[in-house]
Design an enzyme around this catalytic site. Structure first.
Site, PDB file in Angstrom:
ATOM      1  N   HIS A  96     -19.686 -67.244  55.747  1.00 50.97           N
ATOM      2  CA  HIS A  96     -19.252 -67.709  57.082  1.00 50.97           C
ATOM      3  C   HIS A  96     -20.312 -67.939  58.125  1.00 50.97           C
ATOM      4  O   HIS A  96     -21.436 -67.734  57.760  1.00 50.97           O
ATOM      5  CB  HIS A  96     -18.109 -66.678  57.775  1.00 50.97           C
ATOM      6  CG  HIS A  96     -17.028 -66.714  57.144  1.00 50.97           C
ATOM      7  ND1 HIS A  96     -15.762 -67.055  57.797  1.00 50.97           N
ATOM      8  CD2 HIS A  96     -16.537 -66.452  55.897  1.00 50.97           C
ATOM      9  CE1 HIS A  96     -14.717 -66.879  57.061  1.00 50.97           C
ATOM     10  NE2 HIS A  96     -15.152 -66.424  55.907  1.00 50.97           N
ATOM     11  N   SER A 132     -23.199 -72.840  60.602  1.00 53.16           N
ATOM     12  CA  SER A 132     -23.705 -73.870  61.254  1.00 53.16           C
ATOM     13  C   SER A 132     -24.848 -73.828  61.379  1.00 53.16           C
ATOM     14  O   SER A 132     -25.604 -72.809  61.593  1.00 53.16           O
ATOM     15  CB  SER A 132     -22.608 -74.012  62.660  1.00 53.16           C
ATOM     16  OG  SER A 132     -21.492 -74.820  62.263  1.00 53.16           O
ATOM     17  N   ASN A 188     -18.672 -72.029  55.400  1.00 48.78           N
ATOM     18  CA  ASN A 188     -17.888 -72.308  56.643  1.00 48.78           C
ATOM     19  C   ASN A 188     -18.621 -72.903  57.711  1.00 48.78           C
ATOM     20  O   ASN A 188     -19.634 -72.575  58.223  1.00 48.78           O
ATOM     21  CB  ASN A 188     -17.507 -71.070  57.012  1.00 48.78           C
ATOM     22  CG  ASN A 188     -16.196 -70.669  56.059  1.00 48.78           C
ATOM     23  OD1 ASN A 188     -16.131 -71.150  54.843  1.00 48.78           O
ATOM     24  ND2 ASN A 188     -15.346 -69.547  56.511  1.00 48.78           N
ATOM     25  N   ILE A 189     -18.358 -74.118  58.128  1.00 47.47           N
ATOM     26  CA  ILE A 189     -18.911 -74.921  59.297  1.00 47.47           C
ATOM     27  C   ILE A 189     -17.883 -75.172  60.263  1.00 47.47           C
ATOM     28  O   ILE A 189     -17.057 -75.975  59.982  1.00 47.47           O
ATOM     29  CB  ILE A 189     -19.675 -76.080  58.682  1.00 47.47           C
ATOM     30  CG1 ILE A 189     -20.984 -75.434  57.790  1.00 47.47           C
ATOM     31  CG2 ILE A 189     -20.037 -76.893  59.845  1.00 47.47           C
ATOM     32  CD1 ILE A 189     -21.545 -76.602  57.064  1.00 47.47           C
ATOM     33  N   ASP A 190     -18.065 -74.850  61.432  1.00 50.94           N
ATOM     34  CA  ASP A 190     -17.091 -75.237  62.514  1.00 50.94           C
ATOM     35  C   ASP A 190     -17.875 -75.617  63.692  1.00 50.94           C
ATOM     36  O   ASP A 190     -17.756 -76.682  64.162  1.00 50.94           O
ATOM     37  CB  ASP A 190     -16.101 -73.980  62.972  1.00 50.94           C
ATOM     38  CG  ASP A 190     -15.086 -74.290  63.870  1.00 50.94           C
ATOM     39  OD1 ASP A 190     -15.025 -75.421  64.280  1.00 50.94           O
ATOM     40  OD2 ASP A 190     -14.272 -73.724  64.401  1.00 50.94           O
ATOM     41  N   SER A 191     -18.883 -74.717  64.123  1.00 47.45           N
ATOM     42  CA  SER A 191     -19.655 -75.163  65.583  1.00 47.45           C
ATOM     43  C   SER A 191     -20.227 -76.462  65.486  1.00 47.45           C
ATOM     44  O   SER A 191     -20.303 -77.227  66.420  1.00 47.45           O
ATOM     45  CB  SER A 191     -20.411 -74.116  65.783  1.00 47.45           C
ATOM     46  OG  SER A 191     -19.876 -72.845  66.029  1.00 47.45           O
ATOM     47  N   HIS A 223     -20.962 -66.365  63.863  1.00 42.01           N
ATOM     48  CA  HIS A 223     -20.193 -67.435  64.213  1.00 42.01           C
ATOM     49  C   HIS A 223     -20.763 -67.710  65.484  1.00 42.01           C
ATOM     50  O   HIS A 223     -21.391 -67.117  66.284  1.00 42.01           O
ATOM     51  CB  HIS A 223     -18.616 -66.741  64.310  1.00 42.01           C
ATOM     52  CG  HIS A 223     -17.792 -66.350  63.072  1.00 42.01           C
ATOM     53  ND1 HIS A 223     -17.629 -65.176  62.834  1.00 42.01           N
ATOM     54  CD2 HIS A 223     -17.639 -67.498  62.162  1.00 42.01           C
ATOM     55  CE1 HIS A 223     -17.076 -65.270  61.799  1.00 42.01           C
ATOM     56  NE2 HIS A 223     -16.904 -66.526  61.232  1.00 42.01           N
ATOM     57  N   ASP A 273      -8.211 -69.463  57.857  1.00 39.30           N
ATOM     58  CA  ASP A 273      -9.332 -68.792  58.103  1.00 39.30           C
ATOM     59  C   ASP A 273      -9.237 -67.762  58.944  1.00 39.30           C
ATOM     60  O   ASP A 273      -8.622 -67.643  59.958  1.00 39.30           O
ATOM     61  CB  ASP A 273     -10.236 -70.052  58.814  1.00 39.30           C
ATOM     62  CG  ASP A 273     -11.637 -69.542  59.061  1.00 39.30           C
ATOM     63  OD1 ASP A 273     -12.337 -69.019  58.074  1.00 39.30           O
ATOM     64  OD2 ASP A 273     -12.323 -70.068  60.007  1.00 39.30           O
TER      65      ASP A 273
END
Ligand code: G3H
Ligand code: 13P
Ligand code: ZN
Length: 332
Positions: free
Chosen positions: A232, A235, A275-278, A190, A94
């Site tokens: 991106h 979330s 895209n998922i991170d948080s 982000h 990433d």
């Protein structure tokens, strides 16, 4: 030199083709820890979904690149152990920021890399992405590149202000770089603070952010029919997790994400990777804070990491089934 095919991993080519044609998106979840990896694999197996496990430069610094590579190899074995005969798991870099980092990942078994030259002048972005594509394609590794700049700040990924992707550039960029997918900027960003309250409208006591620039997305789709598009910063920053964190001693103010209906709508278009991170960070932190507040005597990490893992798994399943629609979409 390790080839990802020997590790049981797959690249993104076939799954993106099916996702674009089928009107759904493949989840791309970031991981730094064993519990995140386990939760991602359990969720993907239970829902029969292809999945992209992605590693940022920050994750490599935190967990060690070799360990993460072995964890991805372990993820394939774990998925099989859980009963999935043919898992489709991508190990993706990433926000790769240099040719050398991308090459290092390709050489150690990654099946997909992102080269993020979005902050560079256009011609430099093209040249860098082309160089990575030429190297990656020798090993059948797929490459994501980015045009347009997302707003938001994270540890290793920062851009003070956003610049939407210019639809008039996408044909030239995709043709000259040979990239396999294109990350675009249409209003996502982000982190857990994607919008200020001032940018939002208050509807029934809830702050609703401005909509994503679907007009730009549709223009891009017209220019590049069927070409895989990536979002991106996707979330949704669930209020219940934020409230739990704050209830148990946290201090997350004005945390605002992308409404899930908009991600659902995007998934039905050429957007085939989200895209998922948080949201995973929030799910983990909320569960740990709650557990420790309710069980102040606990000090065995397994006691609080188990509910954290469960909470992340629940979130991953929700995204797959109710937002992205990739459940039941394994090739076999
Ligand atoms: O897009 C960035 C990802 O959320 C990774 O964040 O650089 O803090 O690992 P990180
Ligand atoms: P979020 O911060 O919205 O989860 O975005 C993650 C991301 O884009 C990883 O590349
Ligand atoms: Zn990102």
């Amino acid at each position: 030199m390790v080839n990802y095919k020997d590790l049981g991993l797959v690249n993104t080519r076939e799954m993106f083709k099916r996702a674009v044609a089928g009107g759904y998106a493949i989840p791309a979840f970031n991981f730094n820890t064993m519990e995140q990896m386990q939760a991602i694999v359990m969720a993907a197996v239970e829902t029969k979904s292809p999945v992209i496990m992605q590693v940022s430069k920050g994750a490599r610094n935190y967990a060690n690149a070799t360990i993460l590579r072995y964890m991805a190899e372990g993820a394939v074995a774990y998925a099989k152990e859980l009963g999935c005969a043919h898992p489709e798991i991508v190990l993706h870099l990433d926000h790769g920021d240099s040719f050398e980092l991308c090459k290092d990942c390709i050489d150690m078994g990654f099946s997909s890399v992102m080269i993020d030259g979005s902050h560079l002048p256009y011609e430099e972005n093209v040249a860098l992405a082309k160089k990575v594509v030429e190297y990656a394609h020798q090993f059948d590794v797929t490459v994501e590149a980015e045009l347009g700049v997302l707003a938001g700040v994270e540890d290793e990924v920062s851009a003070a202000e956003s610049h939407y992707t210019k639809p008039e550039e996408v044909i030239d960029f995709a043709t000259r770089t040979g990239c396999d997918s294109l990350a675009i900027s249409i209003g996502t960003s982000h982190g857990a603070h994607k919008f200020t309250p001032e940018q939002c409208t208050l509807v029934n006591g809830v702050l609703v952010p401005p909509p994503l620039a679907f007009d730009i997305l549709h223009e891009i789709e017209k220019k590049l029919p069927g070409f895989p598009i990536v979002l991106h910063g996707s979330s949704s920053v669930p209020m219940d997790e934020v409230n739990t964190i704050n209830q148990y001693g946290g201090k997350l103010e004005a945390a605002i994400g992308i409404p899930e209906e908009q991600l659902r709508e995007a998934s039905k278009s050429a957007v085939c990777k989200i895209n998922i991170d948080s949201d995973s960070r929030l799910a983990m932190t909320a569960a740990i804070r709650k557990h420790l507040a309710e069980h102040p005597g606990d000090f065995d990490p397994r006691q609080y990491l188990k509910p954290a893992r469960e909470n992340m798994k629940k979130m991953y399943i929700h995204k797959i089934v109710n937002v992205l629609g990739s459940d039941g979409k394994l090739a076999e």
